[in-house]
Design an enzyme around this catalytic site. Structure first.
Site: not given
Ligand SMILES: *Cc1c(COP(=O)(O)O)cnc(C)c1O
Length: 815
Positions: A365, A556-557, A562, A664, A668
């Site tokens: 991952h 998101k985290r 990110k 992911t 969504k």
């Protein structure tokens, strides 16, 4: 078989009893009070729904235990399930019936649903993927069991105080969990500590025994996983650690009864708490015990089922069993299966190894080096002495193969060894997983390519046939049908309801992208969903979002890769422009950021503080009101996302290229008609391919360009050459956002200016701002915007987890 499949009465529940009657019985019999407390009503309703599932649950289990189908075991330390009630009702087609029955009792279904506490047994994407996969397997009639841990405390609850994250314990089981069933008949013992000794059996064969162990009892708690209207009910089996019955004998005999009972805690610690680290490991001993506890209990369970059906003949075991390892977290299952087959069931090493390497499949991952798990050899040898011996044996035999392929190359042996040499020795869990598996997969096209060329290059040379890609997906039941009833109904009106289990059918929506009446309905639904999201935001933060403005969302985290920071810098840039009266081409915008930081991740926590301080400055400045609002939404979780994704116009997927394995959240949002602003990273690349560049706001360096520019990266020059970024840095460095707390953002500022900044925030800033200007221009033409929105939903079919699971089923599991 025919007599077996006749319905069996369970307890006092008639299988054919209606949900309404069942619910009334629960209210009457179980809840002694007359007043209707929402929490109790939820519990009674959940019990009733669960009972509706019992008959199919039992028949599914009976059928699967006869091995007519290959059995999939999905091993994962995380299952981020969220709430169950809404999904159960949807799968059983009971939503309308339930709503009507409750209405007659003057009870609102939505209010009851809000009573359910999220099952937050995961950190983020990896755990939510496991949950989506469980849903798809059941819906696609695959005999899959999820194996996980029943953590007493799930993912911490996040509160914001003075702009800082505070972690609160998530005692999700406090009110009980109506969905679970404790199954005492499946208890198994998991050994820890002790030592090994050799002995000879009656035939003179040498064996090894793991003795003087301290055993922990694993107790199964099962949760039903219903397929979508298909009568299959799979099982999510979560293990709880308890003290074994004989734990206290020695102390008891010495009269130290109280001490002995207190030691129960030691065993029960194992399943006390989920480690809140996303994409980083902290090497804690308790975490290793969790991993082994899950792996051992689950494999013992699988072997017990097999022996019950076929006795001690394992020759066809691998034909009927496959285990998917969700990251390296359960990779200790490789040596554990060897131990069980060789030490417990008496197989020869080679036969056991054939079985193991025909059963195990590993999903990687992440490409981040800090996320690759390694366990100190000393620690592993102390907690699991027999397992360490087996790892050494696996490594020795495997290194023989390496030596044959690269004769005389000692460097290769060293770099490819499962054991990392050095001052302290480590077991490299990813290497163990690759060596022990027949399949190694990445989770998006780019990610898999980068694994083959980079991180696992040598393994790819050794075993090219093991490597494959399975791009992630999300379940359209939860992430469209359930969370966006307005849009679902409109879609079904136009193309029928087959899309729920065959999402690529959404491509039929393309023909309506220019249909004025349809576009109007589409826009009206988005507006309602934005109003619903605005209510949540108002309730949680007190800030009002105006649903005529662009809803720009990044949830998101919180992680440097990110790049929430890039988003915040853009907000500061807009703030700067509005202050200067430069609002040409600007669109009124509401920016939402949400996500949890790992409690030990200082930089991520500072980013949260910065987001809160910038939001505070923006929202308290009257001049900003027509143009800009910003909030940091606390406690981002699955049930929040169910309101966020449908109410979003613009989805932020802006990671440094080459760092996000798949994502992911991006899918969504796309399903719910949000447009994406994003980099060429993870599954963004495939989303862009599906929807076309004209319907996607692409910006930034590619993964190859990031690698190239990192060799000679000069952020200070970039800042000096960019008026926009210079303005932003001036505001930040002047302390404008932390007047009362000088210096608190120095690390963040330092990182942006650091030539070794891995995430290259400065490098992408101007390109990001230009893309945001294109967003603003597009949003000012509603017909154009909603056309793109429709085309995004229409192109999201490939990101159904059903499509992903079809890939696993056909290419890996061969189930
Ligand atoms: C989908 C989801 C994630 C994953 O989001 P990414 O943007 O892919 O990192 C994390 N947390 C929750 C609660 C989710 O629903």
């Amino acid at each position: 078989m025919s007599s077996e499949s006749a319905p069996i009465r369970q307890g006092n529940c008639e299988p054919c009893e209606s949900l309404a009657a069942n619910f009334e019985r629960h209210i009457r019999n179980w809840l002694s009070r007359d007043e209707k407390v929402p929490g109790d009503l939820y519990y009674a309703l959940a019990l009733s729904v669960k009972e509706q599932l019992f008959e199919h649950w039992r028949s599914t289990r009976r059928q699967d235990l006869s091995y007519q189908k290959k059995q999939v075991a999905y091993l994962s330390l995380e299952f981020l399930m969220g709430r169950a009630l809404g999904n159960m009702l949807l799968c059983l087609d009971l939503t309308d019936e339930c709503r009507q029955s409750l209405n007659q009792l003057a009870i609102d279904l939505e209010e009851i649903q809000e009573q359910e506490h999220d099952a937050g047994l995961g950190n983020g994407g990896l755990g939510r993927l496991a949950a989506c996969f469980m849903d798809s397997c059941a819906t696609m009639d695959i005999a899959a069991t999820g194996y996980g841990i029943r953590y007493e405390y799930g993912m911490f609850m996040q509160r914001i105080a003075d702009g800082y994250q505070q972690e609160m314990p998530d005692k999700w089981l406090r009110m009980g969990n109506p969905w679970e069933v404790r199954v005492n008949s499946h208890n198994v013992n998991v050994p820890f500590y002790g030592r090994t000794e050799t002995y000879l059996d009656k035939k003179g064969r040498r064996h090894i025994a793991w003795v003087d162990t301290q055993d922990v009892l694993a107790v199964a708690y099962d949760m039903p996983i219903p397929g979508y209207r298909n009568q299959r009910v799979n099982t999510l089996r979560l293990w709880k650690a308890e003290a074994t019955d004989d734990f206290d004998l020695s102390e008891f005999n010495q009269g130290d009864y109280a001490e002995a009972v207190a030691r129960k805690n030691l065993a029960e610690q194992i399943t006390m708490v989920l480690y809140p680290n996303d994409a980083s490991e902290n090497g804690k001993e308790l975490r290793l015990r969790q991993q082994y506890f899950l792996s051992s209990a689950s494999l013992q369970d699988l072997l017990k089922n097999w022996v019950n059906a076929f006795g001690e003949d394992f020759s066809r075991f691998a034909e009927y069993n496959v285990m998917q390892l969700n990251d390296t977290h359960p990779s200790i299952a490789v040596p554990e299966l060897m131990r069980l087959l060789v030490d417990v069931h008496g197989l020869e090493w080679d036969e056991a190894w054939d079985i193991t390497t025909s059963c195990m499949a590993y999903t990687n991952h992440t490409l981040l080096p800090e996320a690759l798990e390694r366990w100190p050899v000393r620690m592993l040898g102390n907690i699991l002495p027999r397992i360490l011996e087996i790892i050494y044996e696996i490594n020795a035999r495997y290194l023989d193969k390496v030596a044959q392929l690269w004769p005389g190359d000692h460097h290769k042996l060293r770099t490819l060894s499962i054991i990392e040499e050095g001052h302290e020795q480590y077991v490299r869990m990813a290497y163990l997983a690759i060596v022990g598996s027949f399949s190694v997969n990445g989770v998006a096209g780019l990610h898999t390519e980068l694994l083959k060329q980079g991180l696992f290059k040598d393994f790819y040379q050794l075993w090219p046939e093991k490597f494959n890609n399975r791009t992630n997906g999300v379940t359209p039941r939860r992430w469209l049908a359930m969370c966006n009833p307005g849009l679902s109904e409109l879609i079904t009106q136009k193309i029928g309801d087959q899309w729920v289990t065959d999402l690529p059918q959404l491509s039929q929506l393309r023909q309506f992208a220019d249909d004025v009446a349809f576009v109007k309905q589409w826009a009206a639904i988005k507006r309602q969903n934005k109003a619903r999201l605005a209510r949540l935001i108002k309730r949680e933060t007190g800030v009002e979002f105006d649903n005529s403005m662009l809803f720009d969302v990044q949830v998101k985290r919180i992680h440097e890769y990110k790049r929430q920071l890039l988003n915040i810098l853009h907000v500061i840039h807009l703030y700067d422009r509005i202050c200067r009266g430069d609002t040409d081409g600007m669109v009124p915008r509401c920016v939402l950021i949400g996500g949890k930081a790992a409690p030990g991740y200082a930089m991520a926590k500072q980013i949260i503080k910065l987001a809160n301080n910038v939001a505070h400055m923006v929202n308290s400045d009257k001049n900003m009101a027509p143009w800009l609002r910003m909030v940091f939404l606390p406690n981002y979780n699955v049930s929040a996302m169910e309101k966020i994704a449908p109410g979003t116009d613009l989805s932020e997927q802006i990671s440094t290229a080459g760092k996000e394995a798949s994502g992911t959240g991006n899918m969504k949002f796309m399903m719910n008609g949000a447009l994406t602003i994003g980099t060429l990273d993870g599954a963004n690349i495939e989303m862009l391919e599906e929807v076309g560049e004209e319907n996607f706001f692409l910006f930034g360096l590619t993964a190859a360009e990031v690698a190239e520019q990192r060799k000679d990266y000069r952020p200070n020059e970039i800042i000096n050459n960019s008026a926009a970024l210079s303005g932003v840095m001036q505001l930040l460095e002047s302390g404008h956002f932390n007047l009362l707390e000088p210096g608190i953002f120095d690390h963040i500022i330092g990182a942006i200016r650091d030539p070794y900044d891995q995430w290259m925030t400065a490098a992408d800033f101007d390109a990001y701002c230009s893309a945001q200007q294109a967003v603003a221009a597009a949003y000012q033409q509603p017909a154009h915007w909603y056309r793109m929105s429709i085309l995004n939903t229409a192109a999201s079919g490939r990101f159904s987890s059903d499509v992903t699971i079809a890939g696993y089923r056909d290419e890996i599991w061969r189930a």
